[in-house]
Design a protein around this motif. Sequence first.
Motif, PDB file in Angstrom:
ATOM      1  N   ASP A 154       8.235   5.540  -6.734  1.00 10.54           N
ATOM      2  CA  ASP A 154       6.418   4.974  -6.268  1.00 10.54           C
ATOM      3  C   ASP A 154       6.334   3.347  -5.948  1.00 10.54           C
ATOM      4  OD1 ASP A 154       6.191   4.417  -8.546  1.00 10.54           O
ATOM      5  OD2 ASP A 154       5.172   6.996  -8.896  1.00 10.54           O
ATOM      6  N   THR A 173       4.917   8.849  -1.742  1.00 16.55           N
ATOM      7  CA  THR A 173       3.535   8.712  -2.071  1.00 16.55           C
ATOM      8  C   THR A 173       2.549   9.627  -2.868  1.00 16.55           C
ATOM      9  OG1 THR A 173       2.796  10.015  -0.199  1.00 16.55           O
ATOM     10  CG2 THR A 173       3.663   7.589   0.552  1.00 16.55           C
ATOM     11  N   TYR A 174       3.249  10.331  -3.392  1.00 18.90           N
ATOM     12  CA  TYR A 174       2.295  11.542  -3.777  1.00 18.90           C
ATOM     13  C   TYR A 174       1.703  11.467  -5.193  1.00 18.90           C
ATOM     14  CZ  TYR A 174       6.768  12.622  -6.075  1.00 18.90           C
ATOM     15  OH  TYR A 174       7.406  12.455  -6.459  1.00 18.90           O
ATOM     16  N   ARG A 179       0.988   3.844  -0.185  1.00 22.67           N
ATOM     17  CA  ARG A 179       0.451   4.331   0.700  1.00 22.67           C
ATOM     18  C   ARG A 179       1.565   3.573   1.717  1.00 22.67           C
ATOM     19  NH1 ARG A 179      -0.590   8.966  -1.139  1.00 22.67           N
ATOM     20  NH2 ARG A 179      -0.890   9.599   1.341  1.00 22.67           N
ATOM     21  N   PRO A 180       1.745   3.959   2.711  1.00 21.27           N
ATOM     22  CA  PRO A 180       2.899   3.152   3.786  1.00 21.27           C
ATOM     23  C   PRO A 180       1.522   2.124   4.458  1.00 21.27           C
ATOM     24  CG  PRO A 180       2.293   6.053   4.025  1.00 21.27           C
ATOM     25  CD  PRO A 180       2.104   5.895   3.117  1.00 21.27           C
ATOM     26  N   THR A 193      10.058   7.320   3.724  1.00 18.27           N
ATOM     27  CA  THR A 193       8.386   7.922   3.078  1.00 18.27           C
ATOM     28  C   THR A 193       8.258   9.119   3.127  1.00 18.27           C
ATOM     29  OG1 THR A 193       8.128   5.398   3.534  1.00 18.27           O
ATOM     30  CG2 THR A 193       6.423   6.397   2.405  1.00 18.27           C
ATOM     31  N   ASP A 195       5.759  12.575   1.576  1.00 18.38           N
ATOM     32  CA  ASP A 195       3.894  12.347   0.546  1.00 18.38           C
ATOM     33  C   ASP A 195       4.517  13.967  -0.207  1.00 18.38           C
ATOM     34  OD1 ASP A 195       3.132  11.166   2.076  1.00 18.38           O
ATOM     35  OD2 ASP A 195       2.466  12.003   3.892  1.00 18.38           O
TER      36      ASP A 195
END
Length: 202
Positions: A154, A173-174, A179-180, A193, A195
């Motif tokens: 992450d 990304t969680y 963030r992307p 990627t 979520d």
Amino acid sequence: LADTRHDIANALIRAIVAQGLRPPTVDEAIASIGWGVPALVVKALGPDQNDAVDRVQQAFREDYRRNIVVDTEVYEGMETLLHDLRGRGVTLAVATNKPGALTRLLLRELGLAPLFDHVLAPEDVLRPKPAPDMLRLLLDRCHIGPEEAVMVGDMETDVDSARAASVRAVLVTYSGFVRPEGLAETADDVATTVDELRDLLL
């Protein structure tokens, strides 16, 4: 695996206060996470407190050991995901910049330790992430090639480590660390990627 941010940040803040120094905010402490304890402390203290680094590191390790699962929670669905992966015959391992003793304690306290075949930390290799040393050692211990492995992380350090070891990377990304849209320099090297946890099974 788990949201450890606030327990790490709070232990760091208490360790710095115990030395009579001005602590970072929680957000500032969280922003220092990801490169190992020495870097965590140096980033939090700033350039003018080099003489306090060793003392704060020791205080942090002791405090965090005592308070390792106060606010830490396994991400919802993670345990089910890990059992599912093991049921599919996937070998699971941890490659972390957190000290090994603390990592193993955390996994035991969260009930996740039996799900992992290997756990590697900075003291097990010459260089921590983003160097490829941990991943290369895991490949050797698992008797597989880089094309058979996936690094799930992450942070940019995870992506860089995977890239250096020629291992596919999946960036989640969680956890909120990245963030992307913040991966302009590394996006081309991220195979996937995701979520949500369930996306890791795709």
